[in-house]
Every structure is written in structure tokens, then in C-alpha cells.
Design a protein around this motif. Structure first.
Motif, short mmCIF file in Angstrom:
data_model
loop_
_atom_site.label_atom_id
_atom_site.label_comp_id
_atom_site.label_asym_id
_atom_site.label_seq_id
_atom_site.Cartn_x
_atom_site.Cartn_y
_atom_site.Cartn_z
N GLY A 56 0.80 -1.22 0.00
CA GLY A 56 0.00 0.00 0.00
C GLY A 56 0.83 1.27 0.00
O GLY A 56 0.28 2.37 -0.01
N ARG A 64 -4.64 -6.11 -9.53
CA ARG A 64 -5.04 -6.16 -8.12
C ARG A 64 -4.31 -7.29 -7.41
O ARG A 64 -3.78 -8.21 -8.04
CB ARG A 64 -6.55 -6.38 -8.02
CG ARG A 64 -7.04 -7.59 -8.76
CD ARG A 64 -8.55 -7.67 -8.85
NE ARG A 64 -8.93 -8.93 -9.48
CZ ARG A 64 -10.06 -9.57 -9.24
NH1 ARG A 64 -10.94 -9.07 -8.39
NH2 ARG A 64 -10.33 -10.71 -9.84
N ARG A 74 -10.72 -12.11 -1.39
CA ARG A 74 -11.03 -10.71 -1.10
C ARG A 74 -9.79 -9.87 -1.43
O ARG A 74 -8.70 -10.39 -1.58
CB ARG A 74 -11.44 -10.52 0.36
CG ARG A 74 -10.35 -10.83 1.38
CD ARG A 74 -10.75 -10.27 2.74
NE ARG A 74 -9.87 -10.62 3.84
CZ ARG A 74 -8.70 -10.05 4.09
NH1 ARG A 74 -8.22 -9.11 3.28
NH2 ARG A 74 -7.98 -10.42 5.13
N GLU A 75 -10.01 -8.57 -1.53
CA GLU A 75 -8.89 -7.66 -1.81
C GLU A 75 -7.88 -7.70 -0.66
O GLU A 75 -8.26 -7.78 0.51
CB GLU A 75 -9.40 -6.22 -1.98
CG GLU A 75 -10.26 -6.00 -3.22
CD GLU A 75 -9.44 -5.85 -4.49
OE1 GLU A 75 -8.24 -5.54 -4.40
OE2 GLU A 75 -10.01 -6.05 -5.59
N LEU A 76 -6.60 -7.63 -1.01
CA LEU A 76 -5.54 -7.54 0.00
C LEU A 76 -5.62 -6.17 0.67
O LEU A 76 -5.73 -5.14 -0.01
CB LEU A 76 -4.18 -7.71 -0.67
CG LEU A 76 -2.96 -7.76 0.25
CD1 LEU A 76 -2.92 -9.07 1.03
CD2 LEU A 76 -1.67 -7.59 -0.55
N ARG A 77 -5.61 -6.17 2.01
CA ARG A 77 -5.68 -4.92 2.75
C ARG A 77 -4.31 -4.56 3.31
O ARG A 77 -3.45 -5.42 3.49
CB ARG A 77 -6.68 -5.05 3.91
CG ARG A 77 -8.08 -5.43 3.47
CD ARG A 77 -8.92 -5.85 4.66
NE ARG A 77 -10.24 -6.37 4.27
CZ ARG A 77 -10.95 -7.24 4.97
NH1 ARG A 77 -10.44 -7.73 6.10
NH2 ARG A 77 -12.12 -7.65 4.55
N GLU A 78 -4.16 -3.28 3.62
CA GLU A 78 -2.87 -2.80 4.14
C GLU A 78 -2.47 -3.54 5.41
O GLU A 78 -1.31 -3.89 5.60
CB GLU A 78 -2.97 -1.29 4.41
CG GLU A 78 -1.62 -0.61 4.52
CD GLU A 78 -1.73 0.91 4.55
OE1 GLU A 78 -0.92 1.52 5.26
OE2 GLU A 78 -2.64 1.45 3.88
N GLN A 79 -3.46 -3.82 6.28
CA GLN A 79 -3.15 -4.49 7.54
C GLN A 79 -2.85 -5.98 7.37
O GLN A 79 -2.44 -6.64 8.32
CB GLN A 79 -4.29 -4.28 8.55
CG GLN A 79 -5.65 -4.81 8.11
CD GLN A 79 -6.51 -3.75 7.45
OE1 GLN A 79 -5.99 -2.89 6.76
NE2 GLN A 79 -7.82 -3.81 7.70
N ASP A 80 -3.07 -6.50 6.16
CA ASP A 80 -2.73 -7.91 5.88
C ASP A 80 -1.23 -8.11 5.66
O ASP A 80 -0.76 -9.24 5.62
CB ASP A 80 -3.44 -8.39 4.60
CG ASP A 80 -4.95 -8.47 4.75
OD1 ASP A 80 -5.42 -8.76 5.87
OD2 ASP A 80 -5.66 -8.24 3.75
#
Length: 245
Positions: A56, A64, A74-80
Motif C-alpha cells: 500500500g 489487483r 477478497r482484496e488484499l488490505r494494508e493491515q494484511d
């Protein structure tokens, strides 16, 4: 991510361009929990750019990144994503102990459930009592990297990216970190970038090469073969690279 049966990071046609330079050209790859992946590429090939897109730090131009958990995407999140930087960014005016305590206290609202005490985490990283209570300013590069890794033992992000790890460690600390990474791979997706072929062949379960803006897997047979180093050099030596990407 304990208890998760299947965990994969899916890169789907990721692109990134700087001015006229197309650094990432539709990157596609799958990374699985339970393996240590080495990301190889020449300086400027885009390894750090790819990591920055996944964490990020940079916005992708196209494509993506997805996290597939037990078959559901699901979309990769910053906190992942946990990102171990090649040049650690830490508050040097605090001691290691003060920083970890502050980190744990400030993340409690994220439902962070620390499994161990602060001292137990330091024990896992083989950091001596006097080291814990020294200012981070006085830490070696390797010590700062160990402190970064300690944070991920606490937060347990599903994906951990390591930008040129182990190169700043002495022999003993490097062995400790290799042991830790091998233990962590069972519950995380671990990807580290390196230009050291010996480290890659020693530590990795699989290798991927970033060349001409795309990723390609190295066969496990080649990884263990006597011709490994020469074969990788042949694959990379014609790369027209742009410094700094």
C-alpha cells in the motif's frame, strides 16, 4: 491466521509505471502459506516497487492483489501485510522495550491479542536483557531488523514481505533469523527479495524471478541443481534495468 486451512496471495495483472518506464508489466503469480519464496531480480528490476504496491506504499496503475482464505477471495488490505524494510524506520529516541510496549498499547483497539509478554517476545528474537533497554539509536542494522520482525510475531499479518533481509546480520544472528522464518512460514506467506543466490537456494522453498516487468517461477529441480547459479545468471544478464525502481 492460525486455523486457516488454505491461504494464498494472488497477484492479478499488476502494472506500475514511472514516467515512460513500465516497471511492472502485468505481474501474475500465486504464493501459498507454508512456503518461503525468494524474489530474485537485478537492481532496478522492480522488486521494491512490487513490495511497495502490495503493502500500500504505492498505488498500482492496474491489476489487483487478492487474499484467498479457504477458497474465498477478497482484496488484499494494508493491515494484511507486514513489511520488513531494508532500511528500518524506527523511533530511535525510544528503547526497544519502550517501543514494543508502545506498539502493543497503541494497537489494542485493533483487537490485538498478544499471546506472550514483551519479554517473551524478546526471548524469541534472542535479544539480551541489556539490548532490550538500550536506545534504538544504538542498535545495529541487524538489531533493527530483528525488532521489525518482532512486531509481526505480535500482529501475525498473513503476508510478510522482507526487502533484502539477513544481509546485514552476522553469522549467528542470520542463523537465528533463518530458523525463525522457517517456523513462521507455517502460518504466513513469506516472500523475501534478495540478490544473494546462495541465500536464496539455502532458505527458499520456491523462487520467482522478476525480469522485464514480469514474474516467472523457477522449477524446484533447478533450485536444487548444481547448475542453479549459472542458470539464474543466464536468465537475468540480459535485463535492461532502470536504477532506483
Amino acid at each position: 491466521m492460525e486455523g486457516v486451512i488454505s491461504l494464498q496471495l494472488v497477484l492479478d495483472k499488476i502494472t506500475k509505471q514511472f514516467n515512460e518506464k513500465q516497471v511492472l508489466q502485468g505481474v501474475e503469480q500465486r504464493f501459498q502459506k507454508g512456503k518461503i519464496y525468494g524474489l530474485l531480480g537485478r537492481n532496478g528490476a522492480g522488486k521494491t516497487t512490487l513490495f511497495n504496491c502490495l503493502s500500500g506504499e504505492l498505488k498500482m496503475d492496474g491489476g489487483r492483489a487478492l487474499l484467498e482464505i479457504d477458497g474465498a477471495e477478497r482484496e488484499l488490505r494494508e493491515q494484511d501485510v507486514g513489511y520488513v524494510y531494508s532500511l528500518p524506520i524506527l523511533p530511535e529516541f525510544l528503547t526497544g522495550y519502550e517501543f514494543v510496549k508502545f506498539f502493543m498499547d497503541s494497537n489494542r483497539h485493533e483487537n490485538l491479542q498478544a499471546d506472550l509478554t514483551i519479554d517473551q517476545y524478546f526471548d524469541m528474537m534472542s535479544m539480551a536483557e541489556e539490548e532490550r533497554h538500550r536506545l534504538i539509536k544504538g542498535y545495529s542494522h541487524g538489531m533493527k531488523n530483528k525488532l521489525q520482525m518482532l512486531l509481526f510475531l505480535i500482529t501475525k499479518p498473513p503476508v510478510i514481505l522482507l526487502d533484502e533481509p539477513l544481509t546485514s546480520f552476522d553469522v549467528i544472528v542470520a542463523l537465528e533469523m533463518k530458523k525463525l522464518l522457517r517456523e513462521m512460514k507455517h502460518n504466513h506467506i513469506l516472500i523475501f527479495s534478495t540478490h544473494i543466490l546462495q541465500l536464496a537456494s539455502d532458505l527458499c522453498d520456491e523462487l520467482v524471478i522478476l525480469n522485464r516487468g514480469q514474474l516467472a517461477s523457477v522449477s524446484p529441480e533447478l533450485l536444487r541443481s548444481p547448475e542453479f547459479e549459472q542458470s539464474i545468471i543466464e536468465l537475468l544478464k540480459d535485463e535492461s534495468h532502470a536504477e532506483g525502481s
